[in-house]
Every structure is written in structure tokens, then in C-alpha cells.
Design a protein around this motif. Structure first.
Motif, PDB file in Angstrom:
ATOM      1  N   THR A 106       0.831  -1.208   0.000  1.00  0.00           N
ATOM      2  CA  THR A 106       0.000   0.000   0.000  1.00  0.00           C
ATOM      3  C   THR A 106       0.866   1.258   0.000  1.00  0.00           C
ATOM      4  OG1 THR A 106      -0.165  -0.061   2.405  1.00  0.00           O
ATOM      5  CG2 THR A 106      -1.942  -1.123   1.155  1.00  0.00           C
ATOM      6  N   THR A 107       2.177   1.092   0.076  1.00  0.00           N
ATOM      7  CA  THR A 107       3.093   2.226   0.036  1.00  0.00           C
ATOM      8  C   THR A 107       2.958   2.987  -1.275  1.00  0.00           C
ATOM      9  OG1 THR A 107       4.619   0.991   1.426  1.00  0.00           O
ATOM     10  CG2 THR A 107       5.521   2.899   0.293  1.00  0.00           C
ATOM     11  N   ILE A 108       2.493   2.307  -2.295  1.00  0.00           N
ATOM     12  CA  ILE A 108       2.287   2.916  -3.615  1.00  0.00           C
ATOM     13  C   ILE A 108       1.416   4.172  -3.495  1.00  0.00           C
ATOM     14  CG2 ILE A 108       1.197   2.523  -5.880  1.00  0.00           C
ATOM     15  CD1 ILE A 108       3.851   1.014  -5.522  1.00  0.00           C
ATOM     16  N   TYR A 109       0.457   4.153  -2.573  1.00  0.00           N
ATOM     17  CA  TYR A 109      -0.476   5.277  -2.436  1.00  0.00           C
ATOM     18  C   TYR A 109       0.171   6.502  -1.812  1.00  0.00           C
ATOM     19  CZ  TYR A 109      -3.993   2.016  -3.917  1.00  0.00           C
ATOM     20  OH  TYR A 109      -4.703   1.120  -4.664  1.00  0.00           O
ATOM     21  N   LYS A 110       1.374   6.359  -1.291  1.00  0.00           N
ATOM     22  CA  LYS A 110       2.093   7.492  -0.710  1.00  0.00           C
ATOM     23  C   LYS A 110       3.009   8.161  -1.724  1.00  0.00           C
ATOM     24  CE  LYS A 110       2.138   5.467   3.894  1.00  0.00           C
ATOM     25  NZ  LYS A 110       2.962   4.938   4.987  1.00  0.00           N
ATOM     26  N   LEU A 111       3.220   7.511  -2.854  1.00  0.00           N
ATOM     27  CA  LEU A 111       4.152   8.027  -3.851  1.00  0.00           C
ATOM     28  C   LEU A 111       3.510   9.127  -4.698  1.00  0.00           C
ATOM     29  CD1 LEU A 111       5.646   4.639  -5.101  1.00  0.00           C
ATOM     30  CD2 LEU A 111       6.640   6.229  -3.440  1.00  0.00           C
ATOM     31  N   PRO A 112       4.311  10.097  -5.118  1.00  0.00           N
ATOM     32  CA  PRO A 112       3.785  11.157  -5.996  1.00  0.00           C
ATOM     33  C   PRO A 112       3.347  10.604  -7.350  1.00  0.00           C
ATOM     34  CG  PRO A 112       5.963  11.739  -5.125  1.00  0.00           C
ATOM     35  CD  PRO A 112       5.702  10.318  -4.754  1.00  0.00           C
ATOM     36  N   ARG A 114       4.095  11.523 -10.349  1.00  0.00           N
ATOM     37  CA  ARG A 114       5.197  11.390 -11.314  1.00  0.00           C
ATOM     38  C   ARG A 114       5.904  10.045 -11.125  1.00  0.00           C
ATOM     39  NH1 ARG A 114       6.350  11.595 -15.906  1.00  0.00           N
ATOM     40  NH2 ARG A 114       4.930  13.322 -15.914  1.00  0.00           N
ATOM     41  N   VAL A 115       6.108   9.623  -9.888  1.00  0.00           N
ATOM     42  CA  VAL A 115       6.775   8.351  -9.614  1.00  0.00           C
ATOM     43  C   VAL A 115       5.921   7.191 -10.119  1.00  0.00           C
ATOM     44  CG1 VAL A 115       7.605   6.813  -7.773  1.00  0.00           C
ATOM     45  CG2 VAL A 115       8.059   9.273  -7.647  1.00  0.00           C
ATOM     46  N   ILE A 116       4.603   7.287  -9.915  1.00  0.00           N
ATOM     47  CA  ILE A 116       3.688   6.238 -10.401  1.00  0.00           C
ATOM     48  C   ILE A 116       3.798   6.129 -11.912  1.00  0.00           C
ATOM     49  CG2 ILE A 116       1.268   5.538 -10.610  1.00  0.00           C
ATOM     50  CD1 ILE A 116       2.483   5.262  -7.773  1.00  0.00           C
ATOM     51  N   LYS A 117       3.802   7.262 -12.599  1.00  0.00           N
ATOM     52  CA  LYS A 117       3.903   7.257 -14.064  1.00  0.00           C
ATOM     53  C   LYS A 117       5.223   6.658 -14.517  1.00  0.00           C
ATOM     54  CE  LYS A 117       0.755  11.132 -14.704  1.00  0.00           C
ATOM     55  NZ  LYS A 117       0.582  12.531 -15.061  1.00  0.00           N
ATOM     56  N   ASP A 118       6.315   6.991 -13.824  1.00  0.00           N
ATOM     57  CA  ASP A 118       7.634   6.451 -14.171  1.00  0.00           C
ATOM     58  C   ASP A 118       7.697   4.949 -13.911  1.00  0.00           C
ATOM     59  OD1 ASP A 118       8.468   8.948 -14.990  1.00  0.00           O
ATOM     60  OD2 ASP A 118       9.592   9.370 -13.151  1.00  0.00           O
ATOM     61  N   LEU A 119       7.130   4.501 -12.791  1.00  0.00           N
ATOM     62  CA  LEU A 119       7.104   3.065 -12.485  1.00  0.00           C
ATOM     63  C   LEU A 119       6.320   2.304 -13.539  1.00  0.00           C
ATOM     64  CD1 LEU A 119       6.549   2.948  -8.611  1.00  0.00           C
ATOM     65  CD2 LEU A 119       8.517   2.061  -9.867  1.00  0.00           C
ATOM     66  N   LYS A 120       5.219   2.870 -13.957  1.00  0.00           N
ATOM     67  CA  LYS A 120       4.359   2.200 -14.939  1.00  0.00           C
ATOM     68  C   LYS A 120       5.076   2.070 -16.293  1.00  0.00           C
ATOM     69  CE  LYS A 120       0.533   0.215 -15.790  1.00  0.00           C
ATOM     70  NZ  LYS A 120       0.133  -0.996 -15.143  1.00  0.00           N
ATOM     71  N   LYS A 121       5.898   3.054 -16.633  1.00  0.00           N
ATOM     72  CA  LYS A 121       6.654   2.998 -17.896  1.00  0.00           C
ATOM     73  C   LYS A 121       7.631   1.832 -17.880  1.00  0.00           C
ATOM     74  CE  LYS A 121       6.487   7.901 -18.978  1.00  0.00           C
ATOM     75  NZ  LYS A 121       7.273   9.136 -19.055  1.00  0.00           N
ATOM     76  N   ASN A 122       8.197   1.576 -16.711  1.00  0.00           N
ATOM     77  CA  ASN A 122       9.208   0.502 -16.591  1.00  0.00           C
ATOM     78  C   ASN A 122       8.479  -0.749 -16.388  1.00  0.00           C
ATOM     79  OD1 ASN A 122      11.227   2.408 -16.801  1.00  0.00           O
ATOM     80  ND2 ASN A 122      11.338   2.707 -14.616  1.00  0.00           N
TER      81      ASN A 122
END
Length: 122
Positions: A106-112, A114-122
């Protein structure tokens, strides 16, 4: 009626001994400091509500997307737009949900965002 209309001081369970503000209120009067600390508590409370609601929206959008994809009618976008949601927001909620499942966190929900978008690209 605003978002915090139903907010009551008693709903925020932050004991003074446990609440540790990281902001330096030294330059403020005692009255302003107390008021700002109360606003800080409201911000934390509301922020936690927002995180919970983002999790719930991710669940809702994921479930709806599965139903729409099973029907193969391409109406998912029209459905969430009809509800007043924008594509970027919906897919950010979906990405957070999918990443939280993928990493079992659930730490994902604390991330900004931009980080979510970058993670999804990878």
C-alpha cells in the motif's frame, strides 16, 4: 458546504504527546500556532481520507474496466467521463491499484503521481 463540514475535532485522534509537527511555529503567536497546528491535524486527517478514497476508486475503476472489457464495447471511457472523471486521473488510479497488487504494497499510495507514471513505464 465544504469538504470538512462534517469534521469534528473529536474525530481526529492525535494525542498531543504523539503529534509531532515538523514545522517550526516559533515565529507565531501562541493563538496562531495553536490554530495552525489544528489546521495541520485537519490536513493530515483529510489527506488520509484522500488516500483511502484513492484506493477505493482504484478498486471501482478496475472492476468497471474488467466488466467493460468483457463486453468489448469500448465504453469504459464514456462511462467514467459521464461520471465527471478525466482520463489521466482514472488511469492514474488504475496504475496505483495495479502497482499495489503487483508489489503487494500500500506504500504505492504514498508516492507522488510522477513516480507512479515512471514506475508504470518501466
Amino acid at each position: 458546504m465544504g469538504l470538512l463540514a462534517n469534521y469534528k475535532k473529536s474525530e481526529v485522534v492525535i494525542e498531543k504527546e504523539k503529534f509531532d509537527s515538523k514545522f517550526d511555529y516559533a515565529d507565531f503567536s501562541k493563538e496562531d500556532k495553536e490554530h495552525l497546528i489544528e489546521l495541520e491535524k485537519k490536513a493530515i486527517y483529510t489527506g488520509n481520507l484522500l488516500k483511502d478514497n484513492l484506493k477505493e476508486l482504484g478498486d471501482v475503476f478496475l472492476e468497471a474496466q474488467k466488466i467493460f472489457s468483457n463486453n468489448k464495447n469500448g465504453m469504459f471511457g464514456k462511462w467514467y467521463e459521464n461520471l465527471g472523471f478525466k482520463k489521466d486521473f482514472v488511469y492514474l488510479c488504475l496504475d496505483r491499484k495495479q502497482l499495489s497488487i503487483q508489489y503487494d504494497s500500500t506504500t504505492i499510495y504514498k508516492l507522488p503521481d510522477r513516480v507512479i507514471k515512471d514506475l508504470k513505464k518501466n
